[in-house]
Design a protein around this motif. Sequence first.
Motif, PDB file in Angstrom:
ATOM      1  N   LEU A  37       0.813  -1.217   0.000  1.00 58.17           N
ATOM      2  CA  LEU A  37       0.000   0.000   0.000  1.00 58.17           C
ATOM      3  C   LEU A  37       0.849   1.270   0.000  1.00 58.17           C
ATOM      4  N   VAL A  38       1.991   1.245   0.660  1.00 53.57           N
ATOM      5  CA  VAL A  38       2.911   2.391   0.595  1.00 53.57           C
ATOM      6  C   VAL A  38       3.437   2.540  -0.836  1.00 53.57           C
ATOM      7  N   ALA A  39       3.764   1.422  -1.470  1.00 56.85           N
ATOM      8  CA  ALA A  39       4.207   1.473  -2.869  1.00 56.85           C
ATOM      9  C   ALA A  39       3.101   2.039  -3.757  1.00 56.85           C
ATOM     10  N   THR A  40       1.873   1.637  -3.503  1.00 58.88           N
ATOM     11  CA  THR A  40       0.734   2.154  -4.268  1.00 58.88           C
ATOM     12  C   THR A  40       0.598   3.659  -4.080  1.00 58.88           C
ATOM     13  N   ALA A  47      -1.947  10.083  -1.332  1.00 59.78           N
ATOM     14  CA  ALA A  47      -1.584   9.841   0.061  1.00 59.78           C
ATOM     15  C   ALA A  47      -2.654   9.086   0.847  1.00 59.78           C
ATOM     16  N   TRP A  48      -3.866   8.991   0.331  1.00 67.62           N
ATOM     17  CA  TRP A  48      -4.913   8.237   1.025  1.00 67.62           C
ATOM     18  C   TRP A  48      -4.533   6.770   1.195  1.00 67.62           C
ATOM     19  N   TRP A  49      -3.700   6.258   0.307  1.00 70.28           N
ATOM     20  CA  TRP A  49      -3.249   4.866   0.433  1.00 70.28           C
ATOM     21  C   TRP A  49      -2.430   4.664   1.705  1.00 70.28           C
ATOM     22  N   LEU A  50      -1.835   5.733   2.209  1.00 72.63           N
ATOM     23  CA  LEU A  50      -1.074   5.615   3.458  1.00 72.63           C
ATOM     24  C   LEU A  50      -1.992   5.327   4.644  1.00 72.63           C
ATOM     25  N   LEU A  51      -3.200   5.875   4.613  1.00 76.30           N
ATOM     26  CA  LEU A  51      -4.187   5.535   5.651  1.00 76.30           C
ATOM     27  C   LEU A  51      -4.582   4.068   5.542  1.00 76.30           C
ATOM     28  N   ALA A  52      -4.732   3.595   4.326  1.00 78.11           N
ATOM     29  CA  ALA A  52      -5.046   2.181   4.117  1.00 78.11           C
ATOM     30  C   ALA A  52      -3.908   1.305   4.633  1.00 78.11           C
ATOM     31  N   ALA A  53      -2.670   1.763   4.437  1.00 84.13           N
ATOM     32  CA  ALA A  53      -1.505   1.012   4.924  1.00 84.13           C
ATOM     33  C   ALA A  53      -1.534   0.912   6.442  1.00 84.13           C
ATOM     34  N   LEU A  54      -1.838   2.011   7.109  1.00 84.07           N
ATOM     35  CA  LEU A  54      -1.955   2.008   8.574  1.00 84.07           C
ATOM     36  C   LEU A  54      -3.039   1.040   9.038  1.00 84.07           C
ATOM     37  N   ALA A  55      -4.200   1.120   8.406  1.00 84.14           N
ATOM     38  CA  ALA A  55      -5.317   0.239   8.776  1.00 84.14           C
ATOM     39  C   ALA A  55      -4.965  -1.221   8.528  1.00 84.14           C
ATOM     40  N   CYS A  56      -4.287  -1.488   7.445  1.00 80.71           N
ATOM     41  CA  CYS A  56      -3.893  -2.856   7.116  1.00 80.71           C
ATOM     42  C   CYS A  56      -2.920  -3.413   8.150  1.00 80.71           C
ATOM     43  N   GLY A  57      -1.865  -2.679   8.404  1.00 83.30           N
ATOM     44  CA  GLY A  57      -0.847  -3.156   9.334  1.00 83.30           C
ATOM     45  C   GLY A  57      -1.390  -3.383  10.730  1.00 83.30           C
TER      46      GLY A  57
END
Length: 100
Positions: A37-40, A47-57
């Motif tokens: 997700l960070v790569a995405t 930058a919204w993908w960074l929120l998804a990365a946080l939620a995923c992790g």
Amino acid sequence: MQQFGSFREFYPFYLSEHANRVSRRLHFIGSWGVLALVATAIVTGNAWWLLAALACGYGFAWVGHFFFEKNRPATFRHPFYSFAGDWVMFADILRGRVRL
């Protein structure tokens, strides 16, 4: 709350909080998801993908703790060491030092 003078002191405690194999696997999957997700976010410039990365992790990790380990995540007590512990354990799994 247990105090640690260094990450080196904390990491054995961190590993003891991840004794359940399913929990470790969920952490590992979540970490891969974070990387993807960070790569995405970088590729798309969104930058919204960074929120998804946080939620995923954290989502995968917390499911492991609440449903399999039956303990409170170390994140609540030691947020910085815990964050580092996630990535050190991820690397140790890749190196074969921690069993998946």
